[in-house]
Scaffold this active site. Sequence first.
Site, PDB file in Angstrom:
ATOM      1  N   HIS A 188       0.842  -1.159  -0.003  1.00 53.26           N
ATOM      2  CA  HIS A 188      -0.034   0.052  -0.052  1.00 53.26           C
ATOM      3  C   HIS A 188       1.032   1.340   0.068  1.00 53.26           C
ATOM      4  O   HIS A 188       1.868   1.310   0.493  1.00 53.26           O
ATOM      5  CB  HIS A 188      -1.019  -0.114   0.975  1.00 53.26           C
ATOM      6  CG  HIS A 188      -0.223  -0.297   2.563  1.00 53.26           C
ATOM      7  ND1 HIS A 188       0.068  -1.392   3.150  1.00 53.26           N
ATOM      8  CD2 HIS A 188       0.310   0.577   3.526  1.00 53.26           C
ATOM      9  CE1 HIS A 188       0.761  -1.205   4.193  1.00 53.26           C
ATOM     10  NE2 HIS A 188       0.949   0.033   4.500  1.00 53.26           N
ATOM     11  N   CYS A 218      -6.579  -7.371  40.460  1.00 52.43           N
ATOM     12  CA  CYS A 218      -6.240  -8.690  41.324  1.00 52.43           C
ATOM     13  C   CYS A 218      -5.075  -8.695  42.374  1.00 52.43           C
ATOM     14  O   CYS A 218      -4.750  -7.330  42.631  1.00 52.43           O
ATOM     15  CB  CYS A 218      -5.113  -9.439  40.028  1.00 52.43           C
ATOM     16  SG  CYS A 218      -3.889  -8.771  39.246  1.00 52.43           S
TER      17      CYS A 218
END
Length: 631
Positions: free
Chosen positions: A67, A172
């Site tokens: 591209h 956690c």
Amino acid sequence: MKITDLLKEDTIKLDLKATSKSAVLSELADQLNSADRLNDKDAFLKNIFEREEQSTTGVGEGIAIPHAKTAAVKTPAIAFGRSSDGIDYDSLDGQPAHLFFMIAASEGANNAHLEALSRLSTFLMDPKFQDKMYQATTKAQILEAVNAKETELDGPEETEEITSNILAVTACPTGIAHTYMAAEKLSETAKEMGITIKVETNGSSGVKNRLTDQEIADADAIIVAADTKVEMERFSGKPVIETGVGKAIHEANDLLNRAINQDAPIYQGEGTKVKSTDKEQKSGFYKHLMNGVSNMLPFVVGGGILIALSFFWGINSADPNSSEYNAFAYMLNTIGGGKAFFLMVPVLAGFIASSIADRPGFAPGMVGGLIATTVTGAEGAAGGSGFLGGLIAGFLAGYVTLLVKKAFEKLPDSLEGLKPVLFFPLFSIAITGLIMMMINPPLTKIYTGLTAFLEGMGGTNQVLLGIILGAMMALDMGGPVNKAAYTFGIAMLDAHNYTFIATVMAAGMVPPLGMALATTLFKKRFTKQEREAGKTSYALGACFITEGVIPFAAADPARVIPSAMVGAAVTGGLSMLFDIGLRAPHGGIFVIGLVDGGLGKALLYLLAIIIGSIVTALLVGLLKKNIEKTA
């Protein structure tokens, strides 16, 4: 912008003649030029080749997407080409490329080429779409397949309405990996489902993306995915799903569906227990313990590394009476050992107690923890009951405080303001302190006896314990069993035994390192996404973040978990066999230089980690089969 707006029959070539990378780029550029999409073919090709020099656009799986964005493009377009034999394109997976999509974006087209690139990448992740590209015999069939995929992707978005507003909190015990993995999974899944969500993370660096009062008031439901204590009172009156952080990673879709349907009890606030229907909700004991451990970790990590650093000047460099004495080493040792480590147990007890009884529990917990380490009643036990006493003091203080709060519930409203500043601290500190003063002497004898027993374990028994601890570190990858092994290592670190923490850290590094190595050695056994995740796992494993293996374990638990456990067990046993000691409880490969015993021991420690990682990688390679590739 749709792909069908850019890809037309006159920019499609089903039978490419090229046999090299440069030739296929030229042939596709010719196709665009003959379709009158370019102003200057040579200038366009120059931009295409410049982009290829930065990095290959051969994304793997037989696909390449060259591209360029340039003024040489007259009209934005995509050229499609197909090579039956395949072309050596320097692709990321080293395999020949068969399908080519060349994106030509004009200078003033904003970022249309990036949008097209992203959209194409999404299409090509679907094996069925790839099959249609290979099997099409006409240009019309190519366009039909692309149009069908566009409709599949865009159709629901035209009619779908976002009707739910969900909030979430993730946390956690260590606040390093699970917290952010859960947040990312919830956010990604909510986006796919068309749900508005905001996720607050309670990580090691503090609360990020904090939920506001207005957002909470407007929310339809709240997901609290936490294995440690989070601020809950703000959610009073709202449907709240309380679960473990692991469930947010593995079952985000189910949690979000429950939130949409408000399939959750109304949170009533402090003092009212609401029974959770979630089977994965962690027990109170685990949550309270992990709240203490997570808040204690900074003291352990910082203090342990400072102590280890002080030994660079000699093992007795902090002793003013030694010939090795160094003033700077003395300061480091004092800060790390005399202060940070001194606060370790009181902080553990304080935050366990505050998890149970909220803020009123913190002071009695701290005092109880301090008594545990300073009031011994046992000759020769200067460290008191240490970690064991701190655990007991934390839970004792928490539940004593709850009883004190219950006892003063009937006080007149005029005395309400005196409860938190006078009655609660006075009685809870006094009761906790008196009980700890009485039970600490026998606790100290138990603690010192246990420590002496572990330190006296001989070769075979010590290696066996290392194998067990290693396997525990890999069993649930950051879950309760992993945390139990790590907490045991910290407890022994507090007792001045440094081999156990070295063992659990080495073993905890093996699962992600082993899987990363497996993706490198056995590429055909893993998808492209897993190979990319493997690269990240090298870094996570090196940093002692065992959770880096979770994506692999979730995808294939029957093969990955046993392989990780065997490798970690091997490393745990070798670490014990080599008698490796380490005062730093975290840091992974970055603290290997702090291993007791100098360079020789550090190299043996590294060898143990490498051997365990290789064992895991080989087992995974043996158990997993090659992934079938679309022809």
